[in-house]
Design a protein around this motif. Structure first.
Motif, PDB file in Angstrom:
ATOM      1  N   VAL A 100       0.839  -1.190   0.000  1.00 48.31           N
ATOM      2  CA  VAL A 100       0.000   0.000   0.000  1.00 48.31           C
ATOM      3  C   VAL A 100       0.880   1.248   0.000  1.00 48.31           C
ATOM      4  O   VAL A 100       1.851   1.351   0.737  1.00 48.31           O
ATOM      5  CB  VAL A 100      -0.926  -0.003   1.234  1.00 48.31           C
ATOM      6  CG1 VAL A 100      -1.774   1.265   1.252  1.00 48.31           C
ATOM      7  CG2 VAL A 100      -1.800  -1.250   1.238  1.00 48.31           C
ATOM      8  N   LYS A 101       0.537   2.198  -0.869  1.00 40.11           N
ATOM      9  CA  LYS A 101       1.292   3.454  -0.941  1.00 40.11           C
ATOM     10  C   LYS A 101       1.013   4.294   0.298  1.00 40.11           C
ATOM     11  O   LYS A 101      -0.137   4.516   0.667  1.00 40.11           O
ATOM     12  CB  LYS A 101       0.906   4.212  -2.211  1.00 40.11           C
ATOM     13  CG  LYS A 101       1.722   5.468  -2.442  1.00 40.11           C
ATOM     14  CD  LYS A 101       1.359   6.110  -3.760  1.00 40.11           C
ATOM     15  CE  LYS A 101       2.200   7.337  -4.042  1.00 40.11           C
ATOM     16  NZ  LYS A 101       1.868   7.943  -5.365  1.00 40.11           N
ATOM     17  N   ARG A 102       2.080   4.774   0.927  1.00 43.01           N
ATOM     18  CA  ARG A 102       1.940   5.542   2.162  1.00 43.01           C
ATOM     19  C   ARG A 102       2.160   7.026   1.904  1.00 43.01           C
ATOM     20  O   ARG A 102       2.886   7.411   0.988  1.00 43.01           O
ATOM     21  CB  ARG A 102       2.934   5.057   3.213  1.00 43.01           C
ATOM     22  CG  ARG A 102       2.794   3.582   3.551  1.00 43.01           C
ATOM     23  CD  ARG A 102       3.394   3.292   4.900  1.00 43.01           C
ATOM     24  NE  ARG A 102       3.317   1.885   5.233  1.00 43.01           N
ATOM     25  CZ  ARG A 102       3.204   1.414   6.471  1.00 43.01           C
ATOM     26  NH1 ARG A 102       3.159   2.270   7.478  1.00 43.01           N
ATOM     27  NH2 ARG A 102       3.159   0.129   6.701  1.00 43.01           N
TER      28      ARG A 102
END
Length: 371
Positions: free
Chosen positions: A2-4
């Motif tokens: 997941v992109k943070r």
């Protein structure tokens, strides 16, 4: 994965000397990075010493030249809903490189940026300005106040870039970054009085060569050439205050225009000897008037361009300052602007009294991290 999102906050604790020739500046800055860690939600009793075992953005400051040893601290914070945020804090004290835009020198303004990047690709994280905590600057501790005026706002611009030397095999991988900086406006008084005004007087003095008899051509030429050599000296003086750049600044153009005008006057004193004696008197008077009107128009155009640049720059800075003030009032309340105004009045009074510029105890002067 997941992109943070990593939220960045920067506090310029102290801005030191701005070196125009070497294109660098000194500063003490506090950098705070904050990101969500869902694995620690509702874990209020978790110990901060174990935070290194969790994901981190691998932050680095790209434009730092030299700095003291940085101490990095991590702490765990929670929202009222129990959402966990890891906060990474560090203080950096040193010199930072900055590519200066000197086309309008000495009527220029410069953005002093802190370039924050990550070793992780843009597919894994993105940088954003912290919307809950305000990036600030302590203008009261500005050192180079005699040459520059520091604007009381901080702006942030996220971006992505490709790094040629990376740990990834794919050279087209994009990496995230964010540029956080303040703005400094150069005080042009030194160059106006010591270069522009004197250069103008030297050039105007060339009109006095027309008072010498036309029959004394060698005297006219001798005076004109002496004035040209004086102009060359001033050209060398300004070069000592600038880096070696491939374009001309506004001050360069002004000096070169004056030197060219002196050359035209010198060339005229040589050319007039080619005309008949009966025509020399009339032609010399017309040449004097043409040179006088031409130089007067040049000064009017130069001053007009400087004033237009000043107005446009002032409007741009006021627009950015207004946006920053609206953001500050939203985060800190309506009293923020009043307290900053009182602080600025106090700074002005201390400067007039010859006292220290520092403002101990103010919100902008306190280091937000115990080192």
């Amino acid at each position: 994965m997941v992109k943070r999102t990593v939220y960045i906050r920067v506090v310029f604790l102290k801005v030191g000397e701005i070196d125009t020739v070497k294109e660098k500046y000194f500063a003490d800055v506090f950098v705070q990075a904050r990101w969500r860690e869902p694995a620690l939600d509702h874990s209020q009793h978790f110990e901060n010493s174990n935070l290194n075992d969790y994901w981190g953005p691998k932050i680095s400051v790209q434009n730092v030249i030299d700095s003291k040893k940085k101490k990095v601290l991590k702490e765990l914070n929670f929202t009222p809903n129990g959402e966990a945020f890891i906060t990474e804090k560090r203080k950096i004290s040193g010199h930072f490189s900055e590519k200066l835009e000197l086309m309008d020198f000495p009527f220029d303004h410069q953005y002093l940026n802190l370039i924050i990047t990550s070793e992780l690709p843009a597919t894994d994280l993105e940088f954003q300005e912290d919307k809950d905590e305000l990036s600030t600057i302590n203008v009261s501790c500005f050192v180079d106040v005699q040459e520059w005026s520091l604007c009381d706002y901080v702006s942030s611009v996220p971006y992505t870039e490709s790094k040629v030397f990376s740990q990834k095999r794919n050279v087209n991988t994009k990496f995230p970054g964010i540029s956080v900086g303040c703005c400094a406006v150069r005080r042009a008084g030194f160059f106006v009085w010591n270069v522009i005004v004197i250069m103008t007087l030297i050039c105007v003095t060339s009109f006095a060569t027309f008072a010498v008899s036309r029959k004394n051509t060698e005297n006219r030429l001798g005076l004109s050439i002496t004035l040209m050599l004086t102009a060359v000296t001033f050209r060398l003086t300004t070069n000592a205050n600038l880096p070696k750049i491939s374009y001309h600044t506004r001050l360069d153009k002004f000096i070169l225009a004056n030197m060219f005008f002196n050359w035209l006057v010198t060339a005229w004193h040589a050319v007039i000897t080619r005309f008949d004696d009966d025509l020399q008197a009339t032609i010399d008077i017309w040449a004097f008037l043409v040179f006088l009107i031409g130089y007067g128009l040049f000064l009017v155009v130069f001053v007009s361009l400087v004033l237009i640049t000043y107005v446009l720059r002032n409007n741009e800075l006021q627009s950015k300052l207004k946006i920053y003030e609206e953001k500050a009032e939203k985060l800190l309340g309506g009293h923020w602007k009043d307290s900053r105004s009182k602080e600025q009045v106090g700074i002005t009074n201390r400067r007039r009294a010859g006292l220290s510029y520092a403002t101990p105890g103010t919100a902008s002067a306190v280091y937000p991290m115990d080192t």
